[in-house]
Design a protein around this motif. Structure first.
Motif, short mmCIF file in Angstrom:
data_model
loop_
_atom_site.label_atom_id
_atom_site.label_comp_id
_atom_site.label_asym_id
_atom_site.label_seq_id
_atom_site.Cartn_x
_atom_site.Cartn_y
_atom_site.Cartn_z
N GLN A 6 -14.74 18.78 -1.07
CA GLN A 6 -15.74 19.58 -0.36
C GLN A 6 -15.15 20.91 0.07
N ASN A 22 -20.30 23.29 -0.84
CA ASN A 22 -20.15 22.76 -2.20
C ASN A 22 -19.32 21.49 -2.24
N CYS A 23 -19.68 20.59 -3.16
CA CYS A 23 -18.90 19.39 -3.38
C CYS A 23 -18.75 19.11 -4.86
N ALA A 24 -17.62 18.56 -5.23
CA ALA A 24 -17.36 18.20 -6.61
C ALA A 24 -16.84 16.77 -6.64
N GLN A 72 -20.99 18.59 -9.93
CA GLN A 72 -20.97 19.33 -8.67
C GLN A 72 -22.34 19.23 -8.00
N SER A 74 -24.41 20.79 -4.22
CA SER A 74 -24.25 21.68 -3.08
C SER A 74 -25.43 21.55 -2.13
#
Lengths: 111, 115
Positions: A6, A22-24, A72, A74
């Motif tokens: 994150q 954002n997160c992946a 991803q 977000s």
């Protein structure tokens, strides 16, 4: 090994602006992606969630964008307000397993 | 959504003692979990509380230190045993309601300080 990354760690946005977190993820078995909002001294509260069969979900001022190919997702907070100042956590889960959380983003919306 | 009551909300304890945290849900739930959240950090899963059987612990957490009970579908306890200052943290109960439902809800947390 952190399975959900994150960013940013902290974020300052002016009132009325757009907050983007954002997160992946790495595990392609994840099939449910919730976001939690946590105020100081409180437990996390489920804010909005998405499944990978849709690319976007909107609830009021909060929108999740999801990119399955890039792994991803977000959170966008439109018209950010001082009352939105909190810590936000993205998370992911597959099936009946347990939630994997990102490290959190501390959002401050300045008046 | 489930309403989760967690007690106590906070406590200050002496090292070497134990504290039991209670989690009561207003409806029967499928799964109950216990998390730890250190100040400014994310949530770390301690264990899944299983009704009528031993809890399932995550790596780094053991039953002797964090015994958990779940006698029915609405109640669970977490005990933090033989506490040290390193156990100072927020402990959170979480539930998933219905079978097939993946929405998880959290209690308000117990803020524990060990002196």
């Amino acid at each position: 090994q952190q399975q959900v990354k994150q960013s940013p760690q902290s974020l300052i946005v002016q009132k009325g602006g757009i907050s983007i977190i954002n997160c992946a993820y790495e595990n392609t078995a994840f099939d449910y992606f919730p976001w939690y909002q946590q105020f100081p001294g409180k437990g996390p509260a489920l804010l909005i969630a998405i499944r990978p069969d849709v690319s976007e979900k909107k609830e009021g001022r909060f929108t999740i964008s999801f990119n399955k190919s890039a792994k991803q997702f977000s959170l966008h907070i439109m018209d950010s307000q001082p009352g939105d100042s909190a810590t936000y956590f993205c998370a992911a889960i597959s099936g009946y397993s347990t939630l994997t959380f990102g490290k959190g983003t501390m959002l401050l919306v300045s008046p | 959504s489930a309403v989760i009551s967690q007690k106590p909300s906070r406590d200050i304890c002496q090292r070497g003692t134990s504290l039991t945290i209670q989690c009561q849900v207003d409806s029967q739930v499928t799964m109950m979990f216990w998390y730890r959240q250190q100040p400014g950090q994310s949530l770390t899963l301690i264990a899944t509380a299983n009704q009528g059987s031993e809890a399932t612990y995550e790596s780094g957490f053991v039953i002797d230190k964090f015994p958990i009970s779940r006698p029915n579908l609405t109640f669970s306890t977490l005990t933090v045993s033989n506490m040290s200052p390193e156990d100072s943290s927020i402990y959170l109960c979480s539930v998933i309601g219905a079978p097939g439902n993946t929405e998880a809800f959290f209690g308000q947390g117990t803020r524990l300080t060990v002196v």
